[in-house]
Each structure stands twice: as C-alpha cells, then as structure tokens.
Write a protein that holds these residues in place. Structure first.
Motif, PDB file in Angstrom:
ATOM      1  N   ILE A 215      51.847  37.120 -57.910  1.00 28.23           N
ATOM      2  CA  ILE A 215      51.318  37.431 -59.243  1.00 28.23           C
ATOM      3  C   ILE A 215      51.026  36.156 -60.040  1.00 28.23           C
ATOM      4  O   ILE A 215      51.599  35.104 -59.789  1.00 28.23           O
ATOM      5  N   ARG A 216      50.115  36.278 -60.986  1.00 26.43           N
ATOM      6  CA  ARG A 216      49.866  35.229 -61.966  1.00 26.43           C
ATOM      7  C   ARG A 216      49.491  35.946 -63.257  1.00 26.43           C
ATOM      8  O   ARG A 216      49.235  37.157 -63.234  1.00 26.43           O
ATOM      9  N   SER A 217      49.460  35.226 -64.365  1.00 24.52           N
ATOM     10  CA  SER A 217      49.101  35.919 -65.590  1.00 24.52           C
ATOM     11  C   SER A 217      48.040  35.146 -66.360  1.00 24.52           C
ATOM     12  O   SER A 217      47.905  33.935 -66.219  1.00 24.52           O
ATOM     13  N   VAL A 218      47.266  35.885 -67.118  1.00 23.68           N
ATOM     14  CA  VAL A 218      46.209  35.311 -67.959  1.00 23.68           C
ATOM     15  C   VAL A 218      46.459  35.786 -69.387  1.00 23.68           C
ATOM     16  O   VAL A 218      46.604  36.987 -69.625  1.00 23.68           O
TER      17      VAL A 218
ATOM     18  N   ARG B  24      45.106  40.378 -55.036  1.00 24.23           N
ATOM     19  CA  ARG B  24      43.795  41.037 -54.859  1.00 24.23           C
ATOM     20  C   ARG B  24      43.038  41.111 -56.192  1.00 24.23           C
ATOM     21  O   ARG B  24      42.047  41.823 -56.301  1.00 24.23           O
ATOM     22  N   ASN B  25      43.542  40.376 -57.195  1.00 25.94           N
ATOM     23  CA  ASN B  25      42.936  40.358 -58.533  1.00 25.94           C
ATOM     24  C   ASN B  25      42.987  41.711 -59.241  1.00 25.94           C
ATOM     25  O   ASN B  25      42.215  41.957 -60.167  1.00 25.94           O
ATOM     26  N   GLU B  26      43.904  42.581 -58.803  1.00 20.68           N
ATOM     27  CA  GLU B  26      44.118  43.832 -59.528  1.00 20.68           C
ATOM     28  C   GLU B  26      45.064  43.561 -60.691  1.00 20.68           C
ATOM     29  O   GLU B  26      46.049  42.826 -60.529  1.00 20.68           O
ATOM     30  N   VAL B  27      44.750  44.150 -61.852  1.00 21.94           N
ATOM     31  CA  VAL B  27      45.668  44.028 -62.991  1.00 21.94           C
ATOM     32  C   VAL B  27      46.819  45.002 -62.738  1.00 21.94           C
ATOM     33  O   VAL B  27      46.617  46.214 -62.718  1.00 21.94           O
ATOM     34  N   VAL B  28      48.026  44.463 -62.529  1.00 24.37           N
ATOM     35  CA  VAL B  28      49.174  45.327 -62.234  1.00 24.37           C
ATOM     36  C   VAL B  28      49.917  45.719 -63.511  1.00 24.37           C
ATOM     37  O   VAL B  28      50.505  46.792 -63.585  1.00 24.37           O
ATOM     38  N   GLN B  29      49.903  44.832 -64.510  1.00 25.73           N
ATOM     39  CA  GLN B  29      50.523  45.121 -65.798  1.00 25.73           C
ATOM     40  C   GLN B  29      49.701  44.404 -66.866  1.00 25.73           C
ATOM     41  O   GLN B  29      49.137  43.350 -66.611  1.00 25.73           O
TER      42      GLN B  29
ATOM     43  N   ARG C  60      47.910  39.774 -72.686  1.00 26.52           N
ATOM     44  CA  ARG C  60      48.303  39.203 -71.397  1.00 26.52           C
ATOM     45  C   ARG C  60      48.047  40.223 -70.288  1.00 26.52           C
ATOM     46  O   ARG C  60      48.349  41.398 -70.442  1.00 26.52           O
ATOM     47  N   SER C  61      47.480  39.737 -69.186  1.00 30.59           N
ATOM     48  CA  SER C  61      47.323  40.573 -67.988  1.00 30.59           C
ATOM     49  C   SER C  61      48.027  39.885 -66.839  1.00 30.59           C
ATOM     50  O   SER C  61      47.918  38.668 -66.694  1.00 30.59           O
TER      51      SER C  61
END
Lengths: 150, 140
Positions: free
Chosen positions: B93-96, B121-126, B115-116
């Motif tokens: 995971i990483r966050s933007v 896979r570049n899916e937004v998980v949270q 924050r995302s």
C-alpha cells in the motif's frame, strides 16, 4: 468464529447496547504503536518537548485509541454482529495519557440495506471514556453484517 | 527549543492547497497483524486478512516519508473514512494526500486533508478526510 453463535443482520436491534471492559493505556502501547505506524510525532515520543505543551506530557496517538477501543468492543459483541468496517466518522475530543484507563460504550443506531443483497449495514454510535468519565473519542462506525441465509 | 537542532518544519502558513503528496509504499505482513493484535488484544479469524484499521494507521507514518519536512500537527481532531476493499498479507500500500481546505484560528489553523490508500494494482482500498490542528509559524 470458534463455535460462537453467528449473529445475523436480522438479529441486531436498533437500541442494542454494548459496554466493553476497561484497558489501561501504557507507555509501551504508545512506543509499539509509534514503531508499527511509523508516526514518531513529538506528541507521542518526546517527553521533554511535551512538558511545555498544551497537554503537559506525551499523549497516545488518536489512532491508537481508536484501535484499542475496536479491540475492546470486539470482546463484548456477540458472534459476528459487528462485521468488517465499512466506514468511520470519528472525533478526537481529548487526550489519552499514559496510565489512563479507557473503555468504550456502543449503541446500535441504524440498520440499512447494503450494496450487496446478502448483507445489511449496521451503524454503531460509540463513545470512548476515560477513568473520570470524560469522553475522549466518539463517533459512528458502519459495519457490513450478513443476512440470515434463506 | 534551546539546544535543539533547527529542524525544518511545515507550518500552517506553508501548507499548499491541492498539491498531492504521494508516500513511499509498504508491504503488509503477518508481523503487522501480530504487532497490531498485541496492541488491540485481537486476532483476525483469517490469518492472511489484514485488520481494517492497519492501512489507516500505517498511512499516518508513511506520510512522514514524503519529500517535504513534517507538518507541525498540534492535534488530530477527527476524520471520516471509508473502507472500499479488504487488504491481505502481501499487498503493498501507499497513500496520496491532498489539502482541500485551510482555516486560520487564533492559535494555529485547521487543515483538511483528503487521503486515499492504494494497493499495488492502483485500487483505492480506503479513503477519507482528516481534520488536523496545525501550528502557525512562531514569531521570531
């Protein structure tokens, strides 16, 4: 889970209440959480800096308090009546300091349809209180709960 | 702060609006779950499932590792958060984060950050919004 009775969406009632056991938040909790999360903000890690701050001493990470109350509530809700989290709305109202003992009180405030027909969404209002009865955190959590199989 | 090195900090005045900051990534492991379980006294029924709150908690630390000095946060006031997809051991995971609002107060200012958290896979998980109380630049 481990032979516990499964609680379905239909079994959860608006107005159901849960009260967790208490838990004393320790310096070790804060140090482990700082290491796990990588959040080394002075608020949580620098005792000398914090002597001069609004709080007077180090305080627990807000998300540590959130995580602890989640674990505490999981101990008192029956079966799977609190399923995976779908959403959280949360306010950090006051500091949790080293040595404070917190517990969580929760109440089912809503039930609605979910995205999938096999599950509904249960809303819990939660309050985290310290040993003086002060609300240090509060908010709402939404949970996906399976419906009873037809 | 006598005797302390003059570290660079980002104060309320320095916060840039609408400038996304992406963090480095981190792979989620069973060790994260075990450490988290030791704090929360809980254990997921499925050992490969990452507890929902772990990505959110890790995103706050990942936010310290962006190419800018740390924000002087006085208090975390609150947040709203949605959990879109579960994460599993082995996901990375990483966050933007993007500042979407700033409001000046007498003491400090309120910063609202969107924050995302994304997976490999570049899916937004949270994703969600965080409200922070940030210090103003001290008057010299």
């Amino acid at each position: 889970m481990n032979g516990e009775p499964v609680v379905y969406f239909e079994d959860v009632k608006v107005g159901d209440e849960y009260v967790s056991p208490g838990r004393t938040v320790t310096e070790a909790d804060i140090v482990v959480f700082a290491g796990l999360s990588g959040d080394y903000n002075v608020l949580h890690t620098d005792a000398e800096h914090m002597k001069a701050s609004l709080f007077g001493e180090r305080i627990a990470h807000g998300l540590l308090g959130l995580s602890i109350q989640q674990g505490l509530l999981d101990r008192v809700v029956p079966g799977q009546s609190v399923g995976p989290l779908a959403g959280v709305k949360w306010k950090f109202k006051g500091p949790i300091k080293i040595g404070d003992t917190i517990h969580v009180e929760a109440r089912v405030t809503g039930k609605k349809d979910g995205d999938a027909p096999a599950a509904g969404v249960v809303t819990l209002a939660r309050r985290v209180l310290n040993q003086r009865g002060e609300v240090v955190q509060e908010g709402e959590t939404d949970h996906v709960v399976a419906r009873r199989p037809a | 702060m006598a005797g302390q090195p003059a570290e660079r900090r980002v104060y309320f005045e320095d916060v840039q609006m609408h400038a996304p900051l992406e963090t480095p990534a981190m792979t989620l492991t069973e060790t994260h779950t075990a450490l988290f379980g030791s704090l929360t006294l809980s254990r997921p029924a499925d050992p490969a499932a990452i507890p929902d709150l772990i990505p959110l908690c890790l995103s706050s630390g990942l936010g310290w590792r962006v190419p800018q000095p740390p924000l002087v946060v006085l208090a975390f006031m609150g947040f709203e958060w949605r959990f879109h997809h579960p994460t599993r051991v082995g996901d990375t995971i990483r966050s933007v984060s993007t500042t979407v609002a700033k409001r000046s107060l007498k003491e400090g200012g309120v910063v609202i950050e969107e924050r995302s958290i994304l997976n490999q896979r570049n899916e937004v998980v949270q994703s969600g919004r965080l409200t922070l109380l940030v210090a103003k630049r001290p008057v010299a």
